[in-house]
Design a protein around this motif. Sequence first.
Motif, PDB file in Angstrom:
ATOM      1  N   PRO A 232       0.665  -1.094  -0.063  1.00 38.54           N
ATOM      2  CA  PRO A 232       0.039   0.050  -0.007  1.00 38.54           C
ATOM      3  C   PRO A 232       0.893   1.396   0.060  1.00 38.54           C
ATOM      4  O   PRO A 232       0.453   2.383  -0.576  1.00 38.54           O
TER       5      PRO A 232
ATOM      6  N   ARG B 174      13.208  -0.791   3.074  1.00 40.13           N
ATOM      7  CA  ARG B 174      13.762  -0.325   4.156  1.00 40.13           C
ATOM      8  C   ARG B 174      15.155  -0.486   4.183  1.00 40.13           C
ATOM      9  O   ARG B 174      15.548  -1.650   3.739  1.00 40.13           O
TER      10      ARG B 174
ATOM     11  N   MET C  91      -0.225  -5.880   7.844  1.00 40.53           N
ATOM     12  CA  MET C  91       0.525  -4.853   7.289  1.00 40.53           C
ATOM     13  C   MET C  91      -0.200  -3.486   7.266  1.00 40.53           C
ATOM     14  O   MET C  91      -1.287  -3.588   7.749  1.00 40.53           O
ATOM     15  N   ARG C  92       0.351  -2.555   6.696  1.00 44.23           N
ATOM     16  CA  ARG C  92      -0.269  -1.219   6.623  1.00 44.23           C
ATOM     17  C   ARG C  92      -1.932  -1.314   6.113  1.00 44.23           C
ATOM     18  O   ARG C  92      -2.000  -2.083   5.082  1.00 44.23           O
TER      19      ARG C  92
ATOM     20  N   VAL D 229       7.588 -13.742   6.572  1.00 42.07           N
ATOM     21  CA  VAL D 229       6.437 -13.982   6.183  1.00 42.07           C
ATOM     22  C   VAL D 229       6.306 -12.908   4.853  1.00 42.07           C
ATOM     23  O   VAL D 229       5.483 -13.612   3.751  1.00 42.07           O
ATOM     24  N   ILE D 230       6.657 -11.665   4.935  1.00 39.26           N
ATOM     25  CA  ILE D 230       6.429 -10.875   3.854  1.00 39.26           C
ATOM     26  C   ILE D 230       7.471 -10.104   3.197  1.00 39.26           C
ATOM     27  O   ILE D 230       7.548  -9.469   2.296  1.00 39.26           O
TER      28      ILE D 230
ATOM     29  N   PHE E  60      -1.893 -10.428   6.102  1.00 31.82           N
ATOM     30  CA  PHE E  60      -1.487 -11.112   4.926  1.00 31.82           C
ATOM     31  C   PHE E  60      -0.639 -12.466   5.365  1.00 31.82           C
ATOM     32  O   PHE E  60      -0.292 -12.831   6.386  1.00 31.82           O
TER      33      PHE E  60
ATOM     34  N   GLY F 131       1.296 -15.632   9.344  1.00 28.66           N
ATOM     35  CA  GLY F 131       0.753 -14.560   8.706  1.00 28.66           C
ATOM     36  C   GLY F 131       1.495 -13.118   9.235  1.00 28.66           C
ATOM     37  O   GLY F 131       2.436 -13.094  10.183  1.00 28.66           O
ATOM     38  N   ALA F 132       1.075 -12.070   8.775  1.00 29.73           N
ATOM     39  CA  ALA F 132       1.696 -10.528   9.197  1.00 29.73           C
ATOM     40  C   ALA F 132       0.424  -9.637   8.976  1.00 29.73           C
ATOM     41  O   ALA F 132      -0.382  -9.825   8.248  1.00 29.73           O
TER      42      ALA F 132
ATOM     43  N   GLU G 276       4.532 -11.695  14.994  1.00 32.40           N
ATOM     44  CA  GLU G 276       6.140 -11.333  15.173  1.00 32.40           C
ATOM     45  C   GLU G 276       6.681 -12.482  15.965  1.00 32.40           C
ATOM     46  O   GLU G 276       7.724 -12.794  15.466  1.00 32.40           O
TER      47      GLU G 276
ATOM     48  N   ASN H 289      11.021  -9.517   8.516  1.00 33.13           N
ATOM     49  CA  ASN H 289       9.799 -10.276   8.697  1.00 33.13           C
ATOM     50  C   ASN H 289       9.589 -11.370   7.579  1.00 33.13           C
ATOM     51  O   ASN H 289       9.305 -11.128   6.401  1.00 33.13           O
TER      52      ASN H 289
ATOM     53  N   ARG I 156       8.652  -2.773  12.910  1.00 28.02           N
ATOM     54  CA  ARG I 156       7.308  -3.341  12.412  1.00 28.02           C
ATOM     55  C   ARG I 156       6.709  -3.464  13.502  1.00 28.02           C
ATOM     56  O   ARG I 156       6.968  -3.571  14.655  1.00 28.02           O
TER      57      ARG I 156
END
Lengths: 78, 225
Positions: free
Chosen positions: A16, A40, B106-107, A67-68, B151, B103-104, B97, A65, B61
């Motif tokens: 996003p 980053r 996100m914004r 995962v992403i 996500f 999953g995570a 985390e 992370n 994060r």
Amino acid sequence: MKVRIHVSLKPGVLDPQGRAIHHALEGLGFEGVNDVRAGREIELDVDDSVSDEALDAMCKQLLANMVIENYRIERVTA
Amino acid sequence: MSFRGAVVTFPGSNCDRDMAVALEAVSGVPAIRVWHGDAELPANLDFIALPGGFSYGDYLRSGAMAARSTVMQSVIEAARRGVPVLGVCNGFQVLTEAGLLPGALMRNASQHFICRNVKLKVENSQSLFTAGYSAGQILNIPVAHHDGNYFADDATLDRLEGEGRVAFRYAETVNGSARDIAGVLNEAGNVLGMMPHPERAIEEALGSSDGRALFESAIRSLVEA
């Protein structure tokens, strides 16, 4: 020595922030920008003795992370 | 009742008191307050809550720093032993985390902080946290978050849905979450993470009492066990 850790979103993960930046660039009149992905960069100052394995573990356990995100480690020779 | 529920406070937590009030309102017993730097959790806890807020200013994060704080090692061990753990909002982020949930977060897809009541659908009414609801029931619960966009890869999402581990879904467009997921359970069913705030909806004076049954079912199941 300085080490730069580049953290980026994995391909396929919706970004996003990148989309908003893309939109803003278009708003400023820049053309031809096809996609924007925001990441980053984390700069570490470490002893020369710190191993690649240790840097890798830092990324996996905290800095990225998994995962992403993907990460890339760059040792910077000052 | 000898219920022993704990609320962990991280630097930047801001819903810890609300969570403690909710636990006490339902159990009749004051919640035990735990600090992030505590070497370990108090003994024999029945329930651990990770509250909402902005732990460590969301540095790196959301939830990343809190997940590596001293007390979290004990929380992870307790969760693996089967102690019920509820993470709300930032608490959900901390649980992902810490690797206790997949999953995570996100914004939000809209980029905006979203603070309003949302319609929430109960997907799984069999878990210890959701047994007080019926499947398909629509709840009115507030959300207040910037990073609530859930996500996970498709294989993980399929597995969560197949195993009944999606506890709640948004019944309206909220934050861009994959498959509108608002709350997920771990494999054993004793860890729930959710972005909406049930602790802010425990009595009508707060605008909704729809969150109360979550605490009632969790605490009742513990007392009956």
